[in-house]
Each structure stands twice: as C-alpha cells, then as structure tokens.
Design an enzyme around this catalytic site. Structure first.
Site, short mmCIF file in Angstrom:
data_model
loop_
_atom_site.label_atom_id
_atom_site.label_comp_id
_atom_site.label_asym_id
_atom_site.label_seq_id
_atom_site.Cartn_x
_atom_site.Cartn_y
_atom_site.Cartn_z
N CYS A 116 29.60 51.55 34.86
CA CYS A 116 29.96 52.87 35.67
C CYS A 116 28.58 53.70 35.68
O CYS A 116 28.53 54.64 36.53
CB CYS A 116 31.15 53.22 35.36
SG CYS A 116 32.51 52.41 35.53
N HIS A 251 30.52 60.97 37.65
CA HIS A 251 31.31 59.77 37.94
C HIS A 251 32.88 60.12 38.13
O HIS A 251 33.19 60.85 37.09
CB HIS A 251 30.81 58.70 36.82
CG HIS A 251 31.79 57.66 36.85
ND1 HIS A 251 32.22 56.84 38.11
CD2 HIS A 251 32.29 56.96 35.92
CE1 HIS A 251 32.70 55.80 37.54
NE2 HIS A 251 32.97 55.90 36.41
N ASN A 281 38.68 55.11 40.57
CA ASN A 281 37.41 54.95 40.07
C ASN A 281 36.40 53.86 40.69
O ASN A 281 36.84 52.88 40.51
CB ASN A 281 37.47 54.59 38.47
CG ASN A 281 36.22 54.26 37.83
OD1 ASN A 281 35.11 54.02 38.27
ND2 ASN A 281 36.13 54.41 36.26
N1 COA Z 1 52.08 54.40 34.00
C1 COA Z 1 53.30 55.04 33.03
N2 COA Z 1 53.02 55.22 31.68
C2 COA Z 1 51.80 54.60 31.25
C3 COA Z 1 50.71 53.96 32.09
C4 COA Z 1 51.12 53.86 33.43
N3 COA Z 1 50.05 53.38 34.36
N4 COA Z 1 49.71 53.53 31.24
C5 COA Z 1 50.15 53.93 30.12
N5 COA Z 1 51.35 54.57 29.89
C6 COA Z 1 52.24 54.95 28.95
C7 COA Z 1 51.61 54.26 27.52
O1 COA Z 1 52.50 53.15 27.35
C8 COA Z 1 51.86 55.45 26.67
O2 COA Z 1 53.55 55.24 26.33
P1 COA Z 1 54.38 55.46 24.93
O3 COA Z 1 53.77 56.81 24.55
O4 COA Z 1 55.53 55.50 25.12
O5 COA Z 1 53.72 54.56 23.85
C9 COA Z 1 51.80 56.60 27.26
O6 COA Z 1 51.77 56.32 28.67
C10 COA Z 1 50.76 57.23 26.79
O7 COA Z 1 49.50 56.13 26.79
P2 COA Z 1 47.89 56.51 26.51
O8 COA Z 1 47.14 55.33 26.59
O9 COA Z 1 47.91 57.43 25.29
O10 COA Z 1 47.69 57.50 27.66
P3 COA Z 1 46.49 58.35 28.05
O11 COA Z 1 46.63 59.81 28.22
O12 COA Z 1 45.50 58.17 27.21
O13 COA Z 1 46.02 57.70 29.41
C11 COA Z 1 44.40 56.52 30.53
C12 COA Z 1 45.69 56.55 29.76
C13 COA Z 1 44.03 55.22 30.72
C14 COA Z 1 44.64 57.24 31.90
C15 COA Z 1 43.24 57.26 29.74
O14 COA Z 1 43.16 56.86 28.13
C16 COA Z 1 41.94 57.25 30.25
O15 COA Z 1 41.72 57.64 31.47
N6 COA Z 1 40.94 56.73 29.69
C17 COA Z 1 39.46 56.61 30.04
C18 COA Z 1 39.61 55.42 31.12
C19 COA Z 1 38.36 55.32 31.80
O16 COA Z 1 37.89 56.28 32.43
N7 COA Z 1 37.51 54.21 31.81
C20 COA Z 1 36.52 53.80 32.57
C21 COA Z 1 35.33 54.73 32.21
S1 COA Z 1 33.99 54.39 33.20
#
Ligand code: COA
Length: 332
Positions: A116, A251, A281
């Site tokens: 990315c 980004h 993204n």
């Molecule tokens: N819909 C609903 N619930 C979801 C979900 C979805 N799409 N994805 C995860 N959950 C749930 C999880 O299972 C978890 O449930 P629990 O508390 O019962 O275990 C809860 O939501 C929180 O999960 P978590 O992984 O801690 O969420 P988060 O706040 O970290 O958000 C991302 C997840 C992926 C959105 C976030 O971590 C993120 O954006 N990370 C960076 C990713 C990125 O930008 N990658 C590319 C870089 S170039």
C-alpha cells in the site's frame, strides 16, 4: 555530468470499476453490518472489478487520462512504472501489460512492489529517474484489483478493500515547483502482520493462502505511529513544518488511523483529503484517486504544499512533499 532537476506531476487520471459493493451488500455475504464497518473504518462502499477485466485494464484507462491531461502523446512516454499490491501475474510485470495496451513500443517498463506504500515509493523512484536525466517523461500508475485476493468469509479483511487505478505523468519541473522531498522506510520484521502468502515461490498450493492475511490490530497500531512519522520525516527533509502544509493526501486504509495520525501531527482536519467512504482501501490507487479528486475540486492552487503519506505491508511507510505547480488538471 547530467544536471540534476526536480520532477513535477504534469498530468493525472483515474479509473474505477462501475460495480459498487455497499456495506449492506456485505451484510448478506458475511457476519457484519453497515454500522460496524462505518464506525470502525469510515467505509460505506467500494468498487469491484468486473470478471472480464484485469488490473491492467483499469491501469490503462487511468494512464490514457493522465497522458491526455499532460497534453502528451503516448510516443512521448519513455518509462512505464506500475505499483500494485495485486499485480496481474508474477511476470510479466503489470507495467509491460499496460505498455502493450497503450500501444507504447520499446520504452522500459517495470513494477514496484511496496504494497500500500507503493505510490509513495514509486513517486520517489520516478522522481530520481527524472532528476538524474535518465528519463524525461514517466508514466506512473498505482493500480489494484485487490478484491481478487479477498477471502469473502473473513470479515476482518473483506470489508476493507476495493479496486481502482490512478496514474500520473512525471516530467521536468519549473524551478522550485514539483516533488520537493521523499521519506521512505521499511521494517521487514513485520512481514507476517499483513501478507498474501501464496502466489510466489515460497508456498505452493496451500489452501486459502492466496488471500490477504492480516493481524488487523497490530497493523492498526503500526499505521497510527508510522503515518505521522512519515509526514514529519518528509517535511523535515523539505525544510518545512506541518504549518506549511496546505493539503495532506494520506493512503486510505481506515478513517480512525487517519484521524489519529492527523491529530498527532496537529494538522487541521479540513486540510486532509480522502475517498475512503466511497472506495475503501484501494492500496496504491488511493493516493492518486484522492489527489485527482482534490485537483478536480478546484481548491488546489499553484504554490500549495501537498503531502502524500502511506503505510503498507512489508512493513513499508513513506511520504512525499510536493509544491503544486498546476501543470496537472489545468490548476495553474
Ligand atoms: N463486522 C462486525 N464485527 C467485526 C468485524 C466485522 N467486519 N470484524 C471484526 N469484528 C468484531 C471482532 O470479532 C471483535 O468481536 P469480539 O469483541 O466479540 O471479539 C470486535 O469486532 C472487535 O474486533 P477488532 O479486531 O478488535 O476490531 P478493530 O477495532 O481493531 O477493527 C479493523 C478491525 C480491521 C477495522 C482494524 O483493526 C483496522 O483497520 N486495522 C488496520 C487494517 C488496515 O488498515 N490494513 C491495511 C493497511 S495498508
């Protein structure tokens, strides 16, 4: 000795697939909901490439628009570069496939792989070629068919990514305009955090490996730290501070990452440009797509300082500082 010159963005063009996939569509595919996706990421919808198209088709469309915007013909392009986290195949490079689609003959063409952060890396590579005098007019494209690498049962990743392409033409800059500085960095110890394990020579035929594998929380923490560090690094190299910035084009990974980075930098929110809601993204395409939106808005003026910044798998991160000349998009 060849005189060192700066490069500038002479033209810009974009292309996105027509098919829209909304959060509500995703609700029917996987255990998620619109509210969760919007509040955790800022994304409402994304574009999905058609089955009968490939990433080189999106790239070629964006490229044609950028070359036209620069007022050039294809014969005047002397290097084709593509940055893609979802290249069409391992080789030939997507750049060669695009070169053929554009009917450009003979000039060199190759891909850049920095996931990315590929657009930020590629601007530095292209700028170096122009500065060294090796190539005069470079077509540089960030293009993605990221959705081809999604596991549609993994709600942690399939909600995030979308497809699209953005292209720029780089050429010699007027004195004191154009690309002023670059900051690039990588840390391979984080390779495991975000990856597409199969498709290369490392793993063969492992089921499900040719999709995006991500430890979202760790990537999030890395991005929140490194996005502002990259902006600060590039500004320092340009002899500037955040107060000099007119527009920041980060980004588009996650709205919360961008908000945290902007707050850390002390950058006013209205100076930050993006398209996350609409496209998700789009990896290497996200910066040129946002930049083109800014160009077309009419807000960008000659002399404005624009900072691009990105983080990606690798791990990679970086930023570029540009003094906008207005050569692209008739904004001068
Ligand atoms: N819909 C609903 N619930 C979801 C979900 C979805 N799409 N994805 C995860 N959950 C749930 C999880 O299972 C978890 O449930 P629990 O508390 O019962 O275990 C809860 O939501 C929180 O999960 P978590 O992984 O801690 O969420 P988060 O706040 O970290 O958000 C991302 C997840 C992926 C959105 C976030 O971590 C993120 O954006 N990370 C960076 C990713 C990125 O930008 N990658 C590319 C870089 S170039």
């Amino acid at each position: 000795m060849t005189k060192l010159t700066k490069s500038d963005i002479l033209g810009i063009g974009t292309s996105v697939p027509e098919r829209v996939l909304t959060n509500f569509d995703l609700e029917k595919m996987v255990d998620t909901n619109d509210e969760w996706i919007r509040t955790r990421t800022g994304i409402r919808e994304r574009r999905i490439i058609d089955d009968d198209e490939n990433v080189s088709d999106l790239a070629a469309r964006a490229a044609r628009a950028a070359v036209a915007d620069a007022g050039l013909s294809m014969e005047e392009i002397d290097l084709v570069l593509v940055a893609s986290g979802s290249p069409e195949m391992i080789w030939p490079s997507t750049a060669c496939l695009v070169q053929e689609k554009l009917g450009i003959k003979g000039c060199p063409a190759f891909d850049i792989q920095a996931a990315c952060a590929g657009f930020v890396y590629g601007l530095a590579v292209a700028d170096s070629f122009v500065s060294s005098g090796l190539y005069r007019r470079i077509l540089f494209i960030g293009a993605e068919a990221m959705t081809r690498f999604l596991d549609w049962t993994d709600r942690g990743t399939c909600i995030l990514f979308g497809d699209g392409a953005g292209a720029v033409v780089l050429g010699q800059a007027e004195e004191s305009y154009g690309l002023l500085s670059h900051y690039l960095a990588a840390d391979g110890s984080g390779a495991d955090m975000l990856k597409i394990p199969a498709g290369g020579s490392g793993v063969s035929g492992e089921r499900g490996a040719q999709t995006i594998h991500m430890r979202g929380n760790e990537v999030y923490k890395f991005a929140v730290k490194k996005l502002p560090a990259a902006v600060a690094g590039a500004l320092e190299q340009a002899g500037m501070t955040v107060a000099d910035v007119d527009y920041c084009v980060p980004h588009q990974a996650n709205k919360r990452i961008i908000d945290a980075a902007v707050e850390r930098l002390g950058l006013p929110r209205e100076k930050v440009v993006g398209n996350l809601e609409q496209y998700g993204n789009t990896s290497t395409a996200s910066i040129p797509l946002s930049l083109e939106k800014l160009v077309r808005s009419g807000d960008l003026k000659r002399g404005d300082i624009v900072v691009t910044a990105a983080v990606g798998a690798g791990l990679t991160w970086g930023a570029n500082v540009i003094r906008w000349s207005g050569a692209a998009g008739g904004t001068g």
